[in-house]
Design an enzyme around this catalytic site. Structure first.
Site, short mmCIF file in Angstrom:
data_model
loop_
_atom_site.label_atom_id
_atom_site.label_comp_id
_atom_site.label_asym_id
_atom_site.label_seq_id
_atom_site.Cartn_x
_atom_site.Cartn_y
_atom_site.Cartn_z
N HIS A 198 -44.58 0.25 -31.40
CA HIS A 198 -44.86 -1.08 -31.96
C HIS A 198 -46.38 -1.16 -32.17
O HIS A 198 -47.16 -0.91 -31.25
CB HIS A 198 -44.40 -2.18 -31.01
CG HIS A 198 -42.93 -2.16 -30.75
ND1 HIS A 198 -42.00 -2.55 -31.69
CD2 HIS A 198 -42.21 -1.79 -29.65
CE1 HIS A 198 -40.79 -2.44 -31.20
NE2 HIS A 198 -40.88 -1.98 -29.97
N HIS A 211 -38.97 4.54 -34.72
CA HIS A 211 -38.14 5.05 -33.64
C HIS A 211 -37.77 6.49 -33.96
O HIS A 211 -37.53 6.84 -35.13
CB HIS A 211 -36.87 4.21 -33.49
CG HIS A 211 -35.74 4.93 -32.80
ND1 HIS A 211 -34.68 5.48 -33.49
CD2 HIS A 211 -35.52 5.21 -31.49
CE1 HIS A 211 -33.85 6.05 -32.65
NE2 HIS A 211 -34.34 5.91 -31.43
N ARG A 249 -31.78 14.89 -28.89
CA ARG A 249 -31.16 15.10 -27.59
C ARG A 249 -30.06 16.16 -27.67
O ARG A 249 -29.53 16.44 -28.74
CB ARG A 249 -30.54 13.79 -27.07
CG ARG A 249 -29.46 13.24 -27.99
CD ARG A 249 -29.02 11.85 -27.59
NE ARG A 249 -28.06 11.31 -28.55
CZ ARG A 249 -28.38 10.72 -29.69
NH1 ARG A 249 -29.65 10.57 -30.02
NH2 ARG A 249 -27.45 10.27 -30.52
N HIS A 278 -38.77 9.06 -45.95
CA HIS A 278 -37.47 9.65 -46.29
C HIS A 278 -37.63 11.05 -46.89
O HIS A 278 -36.81 11.94 -46.60
CB HIS A 278 -36.72 8.73 -47.25
CG HIS A 278 -36.03 7.60 -46.57
ND1 HIS A 278 -34.76 7.71 -46.05
CD2 HIS A 278 -36.43 6.32 -46.32
CE1 HIS A 278 -34.40 6.56 -45.51
NE2 HIS A 278 -35.40 5.70 -45.65
N HIS A 309 -24.55 -9.32 -36.77
CA HIS A 309 -24.62 -10.77 -36.65
C HIS A 309 -25.74 -11.37 -37.50
O HIS A 309 -25.78 -12.58 -37.70
CB HIS A 309 -24.78 -11.18 -35.18
CG HIS A 309 -26.07 -10.77 -34.54
ND1 HIS A 309 -26.23 -9.57 -33.90
CD2 HIS A 309 -27.26 -11.41 -34.44
CE1 HIS A 309 -27.46 -9.49 -33.43
NE2 HIS A 309 -28.11 -10.59 -33.74
N GLY A 334 -26.97 4.83 -14.91
CA GLY A 334 -27.87 4.64 -13.78
C GLY A 334 -29.27 5.19 -13.96
O GLY A 334 -29.99 5.36 -12.97
N ASN A 388 -33.30 5.07 -14.96
CA ASN A 388 -34.33 4.07 -14.70
C ASN A 388 -34.33 3.00 -15.79
O ASN A 388 -34.51 3.29 -16.98
CB ASN A 388 -35.70 4.77 -14.64
CG ASN A 388 -36.83 3.81 -14.35
OD1 ASN A 388 -37.28 3.10 -15.23
ND2 ASN A 388 -37.28 3.80 -13.10
#
Length: 288
Positions: A114, A124, A128, A158, A188, A271, A273
């Site tokens: 940001h 962003h 992974r 892009h 929404h 679980g 952090n």
């Protein structure tokens, strides 16, 4: 086969960690060239742990810099047993054997930036690898989130991602772009979170080396896709109206990450952090 997969997991985790190191160094170098007389921002690095024996990672967050208002570049390598809700979600996605064996291993890098200047785009990126006893796959992508769009910035971002995809058989820019447009959508609000990028998940062509090479290409493309945009915008003058637009846009970003983002849900359900999982949230946002 298991020994080979252990080596592959080790290689993937090492590469994600090395990418984190390069990106944080590049961002701190950008801070040194940033506008203003204040001190250049630096990352605060905090080790994270998932339970007592479930692995962990590094949470790297910079706040209040010359260029970045808040940026996180996290790396993790975690393992253990999925909670029933996460296991059910994996089984519903068709992960082989997940209904019988809930063990998992995952490693990756996750980045959200940001910016101080509203004319510089937020961004962003993550890549992974995920493993279960019945399957392995890669996922990731990058998407640009300007509050005030410059079409030439969108085109550059892009084009850089397309070039990375076009070099690899595992890359399919058109499909991954469409996937990002669908995934980074706020139902929404009836609008996209930003101007898109690429997104892919469950990537397993049967050729681990090819899929890992493509995932590395996505990570390698990030800095060339993003840094020129920041360098072009970080010194530009902006108004209070621009700042207002930025804060309202950040509200949309926060809504998406808390309500829809798959990575946020997975991190909290397994679980990890909580501060590391939620580092994607902006430092300031506004709703009207």
């Amino acid at each position: 086969m298991e020994v080979r997969m252990e080596d592959q997991r080790r290689r993937a985790a090492h590469w994600f960690r090395e990418l984190r190191d390069r990106i944080t160094a590049a961002f701190e170098a950008l801070e040194d060239r940033g506008p203003g007389d204040g001190p250049a921002g630096r990352f605060e690095i905090t080790p994270t742990q998932r339970g007592e024996d479930g692995g962990g990672g590094l949470m790297s967050v910079m706040r209040g810099g010359r260029v970045f208002e808040k940026v996180g570049v996290n790396w993790s390598e975690v393992h253990g047993v999925l909670a029933p809700k996460a296991q059910a979600a994996m089984a519903a996605r068709g992960v082989p054997g997940m209904d019988l064996d809930p063990r998992f291993w995952a490693s990756g890098i996750s980045l959200v930036a940001h910016m101080q200047n509203p004319l510089a785009p937020a961004v962003h990126m993550n890549t992974r690898m995920f493993w279960t006893p019945g399957a392995w796959w890669f996922g990731g992508g990058a998407d640009l989130n300007p509050c005030i769009e410059y079409p030439e910035d969108t085109a550059h971002f892009h084009a850089t991602l397309r070039a990375a995809c076009d070099l690899h058989d595992s890359g399919d820019y058109d499909r991954f772009k469409a996937w990002a447009d669908e995934y980074f959508f706020i139902p929404h609000r009836g609008r996209a979170r930003g101007v898109g990028g690429i997104f892919y998940d469950d990537l397993n062509s049967g050729d681990w080396e090819a899929d890992f090479a493509f995932t590395r290409a996505v990570g390698e493309a990030f800095l060339p896709a993003f840094l020129p945009l920041v360098e072009a915008r970080m010194d530009l003058p902006f108004t209070e109206a621009d700042r207002e637009t930025q804060l309202i846009h950040r509200g949309l970003y926060a809504e998406y990450n808390l309500v829809y983002d798959r990575g946020t849900k997975f991190g909290l359900e397994t679980g990890h952090n909580a501060e590391a999982v939620l580092m994607s949230l902006p430092p300031l946002a506004k709703w009207v």
